[in-house]
Motif scaffolding. Structure first.
Motif, mmCIF file in Angstrom:
data_model
loop_
_atom_site.group_PDB
_atom_site.id
_atom_site.type_symbol
_atom_site.label_atom_id
_atom_site.label_comp_id
_atom_site.label_asym_id
_atom_site.label_seq_id
_atom_site.Cartn_x
_atom_site.Cartn_y
_atom_site.Cartn_z
ATOM 1 N N ASN A 29 0.833 -1.213 0.000
ATOM 2 C CA ASN A 29 0.000 0.000 0.000
ATOM 3 C C ASN A 29 0.860 1.252 0.000
ATOM 4 N N LEU A 30 0.444 2.230 -0.771
ATOM 5 C CA LEU A 30 1.008 3.576 -0.699
ATOM 6 C C LEU A 30 -0.132 4.526 -1.035
ATOM 7 N N ARG A 31 -0.835 4.939 0.010
ATOM 8 C CA ARG A 31 -2.003 5.812 -0.176
ATOM 9 C C ARG A 31 -1.593 7.275 -0.127
ATOM 10 N N GLN A 32 -2.447 8.111 -0.649
ATOM 11 C CA GLN A 32 -2.235 9.560 -0.623
ATOM 12 C C GLN A 32 -1.993 9.997 0.820
ATOM 13 N N GLY A 33 -0.912 10.715 1.047
ATOM 14 C CA GLY A 33 -0.607 11.228 2.376
ATOM 15 C C GLY A 33 0.226 10.298 3.244
ATOM 16 N N PRO A 83 3.438 8.509 4.646
ATOM 17 C CA PRO A 83 4.857 8.896 4.622
ATOM 18 C C PRO A 83 5.739 7.855 3.948
ATOM 19 N N TRP A 84 5.252 6.602 3.844
ATOM 20 C CA TRP A 84 5.993 5.539 3.191
ATOM 21 C C TRP A 84 5.051 4.392 2.885
ATOM 22 N N ALA A 85 5.526 3.450 2.118
ATOM 23 C CA ALA A 85 4.707 2.289 1.759
ATOM 24 C C ALA A 85 4.550 1.385 2.989
ATOM 25 N N THR A 86 3.461 0.646 3.008
ATOM 26 C CA THR A 86 3.265 -0.355 4.053
ATOM 27 C C THR A 86 2.963 -1.696 3.394
ATOM 28 N N ILE A 135 10.593 3.006 0.637
ATOM 29 C CA ILE A 135 9.751 3.520 -0.454
ATOM 30 C C ILE A 135 8.934 4.654 0.139
ATOM 31 N N GLN A 136 9.382 5.886 -0.108
ATOM 32 C CA GLN A 136 8.736 7.046 0.499
ATOM 33 C C GLN A 136 8.561 8.176 -0.501
ATOM 34 N N PRO A 137 7.364 8.771 -0.508
ATOM 35 C CA PRO A 137 7.089 9.845 -1.464
ATOM 36 C C PRO A 137 7.749 11.173 -1.119
#
Length: 146
Positions: free
Chosen positions: A97-101, A103-106, A120-122
């Motif tokens: 998962n990497l949802r809007q907002g 801080p990093w993937a889960t 993996i962080q936006p």
């Protein structure tokens, strides 16, 4: 299911963050060492040693912040976060998962828990983080089909 075009191992990490933090850490140690040498003579040896150790401590924190990454190979995924490292078999990962907002993937795991994949962080590039999360998700989906 077809094999995704991937050459193992694959590593995802916030490279720009590392490119900044690693030289800064070296600079901190050097700066505090120079300060320890340049302190007035009234400062004792233990004060000078503590000055150098302070630089080492600050650098250690910087190195800890530069540590996160996610690596995949044919057998599974290794998630290296700030302090902990966890090795997962492909079958243990249910979803990426990497949802809007976020801080990093889960990673949603088969045992019902979640694991942060800080590598993996936006924060260092949203589009790159989305592409990285999709690539990991594709690998998880591929291995789930076996």
């Amino acid at each position: 299911m077809s094999t995704p075009p991937v050459q193992y191992p694959v590593t995802w990490a916030p490279r720009r963050t590392r490119a900044v933090l690693l030289p800064v850490c070296a600079l901190l140690v050097a700066l505090f060492a120079v300060l320890a040498v340049l302190l007035p003579e009234s400062w004792q040896l233990n004060d000078r040693i503590m000055m150098v150790m302070s630089g080492v401590l600050f650098a250690a924190v910087g190195l800890m912040l530069a540590r996160p990454r996610v690596s995949a190979d044919a057998d599974g995924v290794t998630v290296i976060n700030f302090v902990r490292t966890r090795r997962l078999a492909w079958a243990e990962i249910v979803r990426v998962n990497l949802r809007q907002g976020d801080p990093w993937a889960t990673l949603d795991l088969a045992d019902g828990t979640s694991l942060a994949a800080v590598g993996i962080q936006p924060g260092v590039g949203r589009n790159q983080a989305i592409a990285d999360a999709r690539a990991l998700r594709d690998l998880v989906d591929h291995h789930a089909g076996h």
